[in-house]
Design a protein around this motif. Structure first.
Motif, PDB file in Angstrom:
ATOM      1  N   GLY A  70       0.805  -1.211   0.000  1.00 19.46           N
ATOM      2  CA  GLY A  70       0.000   0.000   0.000  1.00 19.46           C
ATOM      3  C   GLY A  70       0.837   1.260   0.000  1.00 19.46           C
ATOM      4  O   GLY A  70       0.547   2.220  -0.718  1.00 19.46           O
ATOM      5  N   VAL A  73       2.396   1.953  -3.456  1.00 16.77           N
ATOM      6  CA  VAL A  73       1.447   2.570  -4.384  1.00 16.77           C
ATOM      7  C   VAL A  73       1.207   4.029  -4.016  1.00 16.77           C
ATOM      8  O   VAL A  73       1.208   4.918  -4.882  1.00 16.77           O
ATOM      9  CB  VAL A  73       0.127   1.777  -4.395  1.00 16.77           C
ATOM     10  CG1 VAL A  73      -0.961   2.530  -5.158  1.00 16.77           C
ATOM     11  CG2 VAL A  73       0.345   0.404  -5.015  1.00 16.77           C
ATOM     12  N   ALA A  74       1.002   4.296  -2.740  1.00 19.38           N
ATOM     13  CA  ALA A  74       0.702   5.663  -2.302  1.00 19.38           C
ATOM     14  C   ALA A  74       1.851   6.614  -2.624  1.00 19.38           C
ATOM     15  O   ALA A  74       1.633   7.717  -3.153  1.00 19.38           O
ATOM     16  CB  ALA A  74       0.398   5.683  -0.806  1.00 19.38           C
ATOM     17  N   ASP A  77       2.354   7.196  -6.393  1.00 14.77           N
ATOM     18  CA  ASP A  77       1.423   8.181  -6.930  1.00 14.77           C
ATOM     19  C   ASP A  77       1.722   9.581  -6.401  1.00 14.77           C
ATOM     20  O   ASP A  77       1.482  10.570  -7.091  1.00 14.77           O
ATOM     21  CB  ASP A  77      -0.012   7.762  -6.616  1.00 14.77           C
ATOM     22  CG  ASP A  77      -0.421   6.505  -7.375  1.00 14.77           C
ATOM     23  OD1 ASP A  77       0.302   6.111  -8.317  1.00 14.77           O
ATOM     24  OD2 ASP A  77      -1.457   5.908  -7.016  1.00 14.77           O
ATOM     25  N   THR A  86      -5.513   6.814  -3.652  1.00 10.49           N
ATOM     26  CA  THR A  86      -4.267   6.256  -3.117  1.00 10.49           C
ATOM     27  C   THR A  86      -3.444   7.285  -2.353  1.00 10.49           C
ATOM     28  O   THR A  86      -2.636   6.922  -1.485  1.00 10.49           O
ATOM     29  CB  THR A  86      -3.401   5.668  -4.235  1.00 10.49           C
ATOM     30  OG1 THR A  86      -3.050   6.713  -5.164  1.00 10.49           O
ATOM     31  CG2 THR A  86      -4.128   4.555  -4.953  1.00 10.49           C
ATOM     32  N   THR A  87      -3.613   8.565  -2.655  1.00  9.59           N
ATOM     33  CA  THR A  87      -2.848   9.614  -1.975  1.00  9.59           C
ATOM     34  C   THR A  87      -3.685  10.401  -0.980  1.00  9.59           C
ATOM     35  O   THR A  87      -3.130  11.043  -0.096  1.00  9.59           O
ATOM     36  CB  THR A  87      -2.260  10.603  -2.991  1.00  9.59           C
ATOM     37  OG1 THR A  87      -3.327  11.220  -3.723  1.00  9.59           O
ATOM     38  CG2 THR A  87      -1.314   9.913  -3.958  1.00  9.59           C
ATOM     39  N   THR A  89      -6.324   9.260   0.979  1.00 15.09           N
ATOM     40  CA  THR A  89      -6.995   8.509   2.032  1.00 15.09           C
ATOM     41  C   THR A  89      -6.027   8.159   3.146  1.00 15.09           C
ATOM     42  O   THR A  89      -5.003   7.507   2.895  1.00 15.09           O
ATOM     43  CB  THR A  89      -7.600   7.213   1.470  1.00 15.09           C
ATOM     44  OG1 THR A  89      -8.447   7.527   0.357  1.00 15.09           O
ATOM     45  CG2 THR A  89      -8.398   6.483   2.529  1.00 15.09           C
ATOM     46  N   PRO A  91      -4.285   6.058   5.972  1.00 17.84           N
ATOM     47  CA  PRO A  91      -4.198   4.603   6.096  1.00 17.84           C
ATOM     48  C   PRO A  91      -4.854   4.117   7.378  1.00 17.84           C
ATOM     49  O   PRO A  91      -4.259   4.168   8.454  1.00 17.84           O
ATOM     50  CB  PRO A  91      -2.691   4.337   6.095  1.00 17.84           C
ATOM     51  CG  PRO A  91      -2.104   5.595   6.651  1.00 17.84           C
ATOM     52  CD  PRO A  91      -2.995   6.717   6.211  1.00 17.84           C
TER      53      PRO A  91
END
Length: 220
Positions: A70, A73-74, A77, A86-87, A89, A91
């Motif tokens: 995760g 990906v974050a 991006d 992905t950016t 929200t 965690p």
């Protein structure tokens, strides 16, 4: 992104007074070498170790692997300035791995490293965990995540761990700056664990992240 598996994350810390944008130490290095080390550690995880505990109290190995996927990906991006879920929200909850994690994780780690090599990646502002922050700071956070969680994964699964030297130095500088920030409560990711000043740099870095360098599987 959580370093201790108990809900502490970069978004929370930025939002509660820890200024990680003022002095993060040297510029974050290329992420490729450290991302490759983490990918090799993940490849060495046996299926029968996925339920084992880790130095992150709320995470089993499978949760730690899910967190690594995760965050890759974050922060990929974030480097691309490709803002969205992905950016944006924070965690929340406990991550997990999907059935294709053995192929997905090395792929997104490669993409993470490649994204931060683009000249525009480290300029201006970006976003991670729903928090706006300088792009160069986001790069430093990504390096630190890979170094510390690489140690978590290696220690939990009984693998040797030699992080990329440049990444380790950057992680130590980042965590030390946070620990010395008078507004930061002694560190970003949890109470600092005292480590002798002549201890290896990796042990000192692990201590700054709120972990006991002597942690072993089966020990709380």
């Amino acid at each position: 992104m959580s370093h201790i598996g108990t809900g502490t994350d970069i978004g929370t810390d930025i939002g509660t007074g820890t200024d990680i944008g003022t002095d993060t130490g040297p510029t974050a290095p290329d992420l490729g070498a450290q991302a490759g080390i983490v990918a090799r550690l993940a490849a060495g995880v046996r299926d029968d170790r996925l339920a084992d505990g880790t130095p992150c109290p709320a995470y089993a190995v499978r949760n730690l692997l899910g967190h690594l996927a995760g965050l890759a990906v974050a922060f990929r991006d974030a480097a691309r300035k490709d803002f969205g879920p992905t950016t944006d929200t924070p965690p929340d909850g406990i991550p997990d791995v999907g059935p294709g994690w053995r192929e997905e994780l090395p792929r997104v780690l490669d993409e993470l490293a490649a994204a931060w090599r683009e000249p525009a990646a480290r300029t201006g502002m970006t976003r991670a965990g729903g928090i706006d922050l300088p792009a160069e700071v986001a790069a430093a956070v990504a390096v630190d995540e890979l170094v510390v969680h690489g140690w978590d994964l290696a220690r939990a699964t009984g693998q040797d761990y030699v992080p990329d030297p440049a990444a380790l130095r950057a992680s130590h500088a980042f965590l030390l700056a946070a620990a010395e920030d008078p507004t930061g409560g002694g560190g970003i990711f949890g109470p600092v664990v005292p480590v002798p000043p002549d201890a290896p740099l990796l042990d000192r870095t692990v201590g700054l992240s709120g972990r006991d360098p002597s942690w072993t599987p089966g020990r709380a």
